[in-house]
Scaffold this motif. Structure first.
Motif, PDB file in Angstrom:
ATOM      1  N   GLU A 229       0.839  -1.203   0.000  1.00 27.71           N
ATOM      2  CA  GLU A 229       0.000   0.000   0.000  1.00 27.71           C
ATOM      3  C   GLU A 229       0.870   1.248   0.000  1.00 27.71           C
ATOM      4  OE1 GLU A 229      -2.887  -0.189   3.082  1.00 27.71           O
ATOM      5  OE2 GLU A 229      -3.601  -2.168   2.488  1.00 27.71           O
ATOM      6  N   VAL A 230       1.707   1.368  -1.011  1.00 28.53           N
ATOM      7  CA  VAL A 230       2.579   2.537  -1.168  1.00 28.53           C
ATOM      8  C   VAL A 230       2.514   2.987  -2.626  1.00 28.53           C
ATOM      9  CG1 VAL A 230       4.164   1.877   0.686  1.00 28.53           C
ATOM     10  CG2 VAL A 230       4.563   1.043  -1.634  1.00 28.53           C
ATOM     11  N   PRO A 231       2.781   4.262  -2.900  1.00 28.27           N
ATOM     12  CA  PRO A 231       2.814   4.723  -4.303  1.00 28.27           C
ATOM     13  C   PRO A 231       3.887   3.967  -5.090  1.00 28.27           C
ATOM     14  CG  PRO A 231       2.781   6.572  -2.784  1.00 28.27           C
ATOM     15  CD  PRO A 231       3.008   5.361  -1.953  1.00 28.27           C
ATOM     16  N   ILE A 232       3.545   3.587  -6.323  1.00 29.62           N
ATOM     17  CA  ILE A 232       4.450   2.802  -7.164  1.00 29.62           C
ATOM     18  C   ILE A 232       4.677   3.537  -8.481  1.00 29.62           C
ATOM     19  CG2 ILE A 232       4.767   0.630  -8.412  1.00 29.62           C
ATOM     20  CD1 ILE A 232       4.984   0.221  -5.495  1.00 29.62           C
ATOM     21  N   ASN A 233       5.926   3.540  -8.937  1.00 32.51           N
ATOM     22  CA  ASN A 233       6.269   4.091 -10.242  1.00 32.51           C
ATOM     23  C   ASN A 233       6.473   2.932 -11.211  1.00 32.51           C
ATOM     24  OD1 ASN A 233       6.973   5.925 -12.236  1.00 32.51           O
ATOM     25  ND2 ASN A 233       9.114   6.015 -11.611  1.00 32.51           N
ATOM     26  N   PHE A 234       5.498   2.671 -12.078  1.00 33.58           N
ATOM     27  CA  PHE A 234       5.569   1.566 -13.030  1.00 33.58           C
ATOM     28  C   PHE A 234       6.321   2.012 -14.277  1.00 33.58           C
ATOM     29  CE2 PHE A 234       1.898   0.438 -10.458  1.00 33.58           C
ATOM     30  CZ  PHE A 234       2.115  -0.911 -10.230  1.00 33.58           C
ATOM     31  N   ILE A 235       7.258   1.173 -14.735  1.00 34.35           N
ATOM     32  CA  ILE A 235       8.058   1.473 -15.923  1.00 34.35           C
ATOM     33  C   ILE A 235       7.850   0.353 -16.941  1.00 34.35           C
ATOM     34  CG2 ILE A 235      10.371   1.931 -16.815  1.00 34.35           C
ATOM     35  CD1 ILE A 235      11.209   2.653 -13.969  1.00 34.35           C
ATOM     36  N   ASP A 236       7.408   0.731 -18.140  1.00 35.79           N
ATOM     37  CA  ASP A 236       7.253  -0.235 -19.229  1.00 35.79           C
ATOM     38  C   ASP A 236       8.639  -0.613 -19.741  1.00 35.79           C
ATOM     39  OD1 ASP A 236       6.849  -1.543 -21.698  1.00 35.79           O
ATOM     40  OD2 ASP A 236       4.924  -0.526 -21.962  1.00 35.79           O
ATOM     41  N   LEU A 237       9.009  -1.899 -19.607  1.00 35.09           N
ATOM     42  CA  LEU A 237      10.352  -2.331 -19.992  1.00 35.09           C
ATOM     43  C   LEU A 237      10.559  -2.329 -21.501  1.00 35.09           C
ATOM     44  CD1 LEU A 237      10.861  -5.295 -17.492  1.00 35.09           C
ATOM     45  CD2 LEU A 237      11.779  -2.983 -17.341  1.00 35.09           C
ATOM     46  N   GLU A 238       9.475  -2.293 -22.265  1.00 33.49           N
ATOM     47  CA  GLU A 238       9.611  -2.299 -23.726  1.00 33.49           C
ATOM     48  C   GLU A 238       9.837  -0.901 -24.298  1.00 33.49           C
ATOM     49  OE1 GLU A 238       9.908  -5.031 -25.178  1.00 33.49           O
ATOM     50  OE2 GLU A 238       8.937  -6.517 -23.913  1.00 33.49           O
ATOM     51  N   ASN A 239       9.114   0.118 -23.767  1.00 36.59           N
ATOM     52  CA  ASN A 239       9.222   1.466 -24.341  1.00 36.59           C
ATOM     53  C   ASN A 239       9.563   2.554 -23.323  1.00 36.59           C
ATOM     54  OD1 ASN A 239       6.789   1.922 -22.953  1.00 36.59           O
ATOM     55  ND2 ASN A 239       5.564   1.405 -24.759  1.00 36.59           N
ATOM     56  N   ASN A 240       9.813   2.131 -22.046  1.00 29.89           N
ATOM     57  CA  ASN A 240      10.236   3.048 -20.971  1.00 29.89           C
ATOM     58  C   ASN A 240       9.185   4.079 -20.581  1.00 29.89           C
ATOM     59  OD1 ASN A 240      12.858   1.968 -20.521  1.00 29.89           O
ATOM     60  ND2 ASN A 240      13.589   3.008 -22.369  1.00 29.89           N
ATOM     61  N   GLN A 241       7.930   3.867 -20.943  1.00 29.81           N
ATOM     62  CA  GLN A 241       6.881   4.745 -20.451  1.00 29.81           C
ATOM     63  C   GLN A 241       6.689   4.546 -18.949  1.00 29.81           C
ATOM     64  OE1 GLN A 241       3.362   3.942 -22.764  1.00 29.81           O
ATOM     65  NE2 GLN A 241       3.942   5.391 -24.374  1.00 29.81           N
ATOM     66  N   ARG A 242       6.332   5.620 -18.247  1.00 24.96           N
ATOM     67  CA  ARG A 242       6.192   5.575 -16.786  1.00 24.96           C
ATOM     68  C   ARG A 242       4.803   6.026 -16.377  1.00 24.96           C
ATOM     69  NH1 ARG A 242      11.433   5.866 -14.045  1.00 24.96           N
ATOM     70  NH2 ARG A 242      13.075   5.623 -15.608  1.00 24.96           N
ATOM     71  N   ILE A 243       4.272   5.317 -15.379  1.00 28.30           N
ATOM     72  CA  ILE A 243       2.978   5.669 -14.797  1.00 28.30           C
ATOM     73  C   ILE A 243       3.092   5.569 -13.277  1.00 28.30           C
ATOM     74  CG2 ILE A 243       0.525   5.072 -14.609  1.00 28.30           C
ATOM     75  CD1 ILE A 243       0.657   3.863 -17.355  1.00 28.30           C
ATOM     76  N   LYS A 244       2.676   6.648 -12.578  1.00 30.60           N
ATOM     77  CA  LYS A 244       2.668   6.638 -11.116  1.00 30.60           C
ATOM     78  C   LYS A 244       1.260   6.319 -10.617  1.00 30.60           C
ATOM     79  CE  LYS A 244       6.504   9.893 -10.438  1.00 30.60           C
ATOM     80  NZ  LYS A 244       6.916  11.182  -9.830  1.00 30.60           N
ATOM     81  N   LEU A 245       1.165   5.334  -9.721  1.00 29.37           N
ATOM     82  CA  LEU A 245      -0.127   4.922  -9.161  1.00 29.37           C
ATOM     83  C   LEU A 245      -0.020   4.800  -7.650  1.00 29.37           C
ATOM     84  CD1 LEU A 245      -1.257   2.118 -11.654  1.00 29.37           C
ATOM     85  CD2 LEU A 245      -2.101   4.465 -11.533  1.00 29.37           C
TER      86      LEU A 245
END
Length: 245
Positions: A229-245
């Protein structure tokens, strides 16, 4: 063997051979009967057929004619396709690519032990990075084990002979009634690669090929989405796009 212990081994050939001997050996026995090496059963002799396979000792004892039947070699041709795209590098400690490399190597040992022909193909999102011939020799096995061992140790693969992905052409080159084993996390570019991939598999089904899909994934994070239950920074390993959730 625990995964933590497996990671400490640098010898992929040793691991793959032990996995084959201890777990998968014997799963692929032919249901076909013919005139080969290993005895299967007797059957009644039909007048007019060749007498070269008559059981003469049984004829002497029973005065009845029986023909020996044997287990026929399958003459299987197996195509092993291993995904080596960036998404297979997840997670860091025991990634999906290492699991795929170990699985591919174990299957190769099994096939060569049964004298079945096989070949491997390494692919990513955009290219077929490497493709071997279809053979059943030990030299062919060791050559491909060496290539996979580099993936096991370095977790990357660079090729000077990469070919752009064309699933339709790849599948059209496969002969009828072959076996195709695809080891991947099946994380595709939805707009392009995925549609073409499933259309190609439909063509393999039309050719009466046996297609086996081995889906690799990290259960804790990719299936159960257990990130705490903590904020996560997701990184797409294919195109390096980032999403914070």
């Amino acid at each position: 063997m625990l995964i933590k212990e497996i990671q400490e081994f640098d010898d992929l050939a040793f691991l793959a051979k032990k996995a084959m001997e201890g777990f998968i050996s014997g799963l692929h026995s032919s249901p076909l009967k013919g005139f080969s090496v290993e005895f299967a059963e007797h059957r009644a002799y039909n007048p007019g057929e060749s007498i070269k396979n008559l059981d003469w000792k049984l004829l002497a004892r029973t005065e009845k004619k029986y023909v020996k039947q044997f287990i026929e070699e399958t003459n299987l041709k197996c195509h092993l396709w291993l995904d080596i795209s960036n998404s297979m590098q997840y997670p860091d400690n025991w990634n999906k690519q290492k699991l795929g490399v170990l699985s591919t190597s174990s299957i190769m040992y099994l096939l060569q032990n049964q004298r079945d022909a096989f070949g491997i193909c390494l692919f990513n999102e955009t290219n077929f990075e490497y493709q071997s011939d279809i053979k059943s020799t030990k030299g062919h096995l060791y050559k491909n084990i060496e290539i996979l061992n580099n993936l096991w140790l370095k977790q990357s693969f660079l090729s000077n002979n990469a070919e752009p992905i064309n699933w339709a052409a790849k599948c059209s080159a496969i002969k009828r009634r072959s076996m195709v084993v695809i080891i991947s996390d099946f994380l595709w570019d939805i707009e392009n690669s995925e549609t073409e991939f499933w259309q190609a598999l439909s063509y393999l089904h039309y050719l009466n090929c046996e297609v086996l899909l081995l889906n690799t994934f990290d259960n804790a994070t990719e299936s159960e989405l257990n990130f705490g239950e903590v904020p996560i920074n997701f990184i797409d390993l294919e195109n390096n796009q980032r999403i914070k959730l």
